[in-house]
Design a protein around this motif. Structure first.
Motif, mmCIF file in Angstrom:
data_model
loop_
_atom_site.group_PDB
_atom_site.id
_atom_site.type_symbol
_atom_site.label_atom_id
_atom_site.label_comp_id
_atom_site.label_asym_id
_atom_site.label_seq_id
_atom_site.Cartn_x
_atom_site.Cartn_y
_atom_site.Cartn_z
ATOM 1 N N THR A 28 -1.870 1.121 8.466
ATOM 2 C CA THR A 28 -3.149 0.705 7.905
ATOM 3 C C THR A 28 -3.320 1.297 6.517
ATOM 4 N N ILE A 29 -3.551 0.432 5.542
ATOM 5 C CA ILE A 29 -3.599 0.913 4.164
ATOM 6 C C ILE A 29 -4.896 1.652 3.841
ATOM 7 N N SER A 30 -5.866 1.604 4.718
ATOM 8 C CA SER A 30 -7.154 2.229 4.406
ATOM 9 C C SER A 30 -7.043 3.745 4.225
ATOM 10 N N ASP A 31 -5.956 4.330 4.690
ATOM 11 C CA ASP A 31 -5.721 5.760 4.488
ATOM 12 C C ASP A 31 -4.857 6.047 3.264
ATOM 13 N N TYR A 32 -4.463 4.986 2.572
ATOM 14 C CA TYR A 32 -3.494 5.116 1.488
ATOM 15 C C TYR A 32 -4.086 4.711 0.144
ATOM 16 N N GLY A 33 -3.777 5.500 -0.879
ATOM 17 C CA GLY A 33 -3.943 4.989 -2.219
ATOM 18 C C GLY A 33 -2.840 3.971 -2.472
ATOM 19 N N MET A 34 -3.207 2.887 -3.142
ATOM 20 C CA MET A 34 -2.240 1.836 -3.414
ATOM 21 C C MET A 34 -2.014 1.738 -4.914
ATOM 22 N N SER A 35 -0.778 1.481 -5.279
ATOM 23 C CA SER A 35 -0.428 1.392 -6.698
ATOM 24 C C SER A 35 0.527 0.237 -6.922
ATOM 25 N N TRP A 36 0.563 -0.215 -8.161
ATOM 26 C CA TRP A 36 1.563 -1.179 -8.608
ATOM 27 C C TRP A 36 2.385 -0.545 -9.714
ATOM 28 N N CYS A 96 4.781 -2.664 -5.187
ATOM 29 C CA CYS A 96 3.595 -1.949 -4.745
ATOM 30 C C CYS A 96 4.019 -0.727 -3.930
ATOM 31 N N LYS A 97 3.145 0.258 -3.955
ATOM 32 C CA LYS A 97 3.402 1.509 -3.268
ATOM 33 C C LYS A 97 2.144 1.992 -2.582
ATOM 34 N N GLY A 98 2.302 2.496 -1.378
ATOM 35 C CA GLY A 98 1.216 3.147 -0.667
ATOM 36 C C GLY A 98 1.496 4.631 -0.570
ATOM 37 N N LEU A 99 0.483 5.453 -0.816
ATOM 38 C CA LEU A 99 0.659 6.899 -0.798
ATOM 39 C C LEU A 99 -0.491 7.561 -0.061
ATOM 40 N N ALA A 100 -0.154 8.372 0.931
ATOM 41 C CA ALA A 100 -1.140 9.171 1.653
ATOM 42 C C ALA A 100 -0.722 10.631 1.512
ATOM 43 N N PRO A 101 -1.259 11.338 0.514
ATOM 44 C CA PRO A 101 -0.822 12.704 0.253
ATOM 45 C C PRO A 101 -1.067 13.642 1.437
ATOM 46 N N GLY A 102 -0.040 14.394 1.811
ATOM 47 C CA GLY A 102 -0.171 15.409 2.842
ATOM 48 C C GLY A 102 -0.398 14.889 4.238
#
Length: 123
Positions: A28-36, A96-102
């Motif tokens: 689920t992307i709602s926990d992730y910052g999304m980038s292009w 695109c990239k999804g990132l959830a730090p830590g």
């Protein structure tokens, strides 16, 4: 299986527009910052824009402002990149990239990349 799938790339004439779509599956992307990001032939990958998990914070390099617009729809588990007034130098593979730090079990970052979609701007 955790995946990001980009779509919407293709060939467009200078001055045209495209909307890229980044669809997530397996998470689920709602926990992730999304980038292009994008990578032109023979060049390093460069950051285009990023959006916070709830969409309330958007960042991008000055060079990308005014023509590239990032957005997201968490209900659809999807992020978008609207590209306008395209120029030949925008030709690149867009990722695109999804990132959830830590967020990993060991405290490291969770990061997911898509396979990319090719955008070609040419007359």
């Amino acid at each position: 299986q955790v995946q990001l799938a980009e779509s919407g790339g293709g060939s467009v004439q200078p001055g045209g527009s495209l909307r890229l779509v980044c669809a997530a599956s397996g998470f689920t992307i709602s926990d992730y910052g999304m980038s292009w990001y994008r990578q032109a032939p023979g060049k390093e990958r460069e950051w285009v824009a990023g959006i916070s998990p709830r969409g309330d914070n958007i960042n991008q390099p000055d060079s990308m402002k005014g023509r590239f617009y990032i957005s997201r729809d968490n209900a659809k588990n999807t992020a978008y990149l609207q590209m306008t007034n395209l120029k030949p130098e925008d030709t690149a593979v867009y990722y695109c990239k999804g990132l959830a730090p830590g967020s990993a079990s060991d405290g490291s970052d969770l990061e997911v990349w898509g396979q990319g979609t090719l955008v070609t701007v040419s007359s």
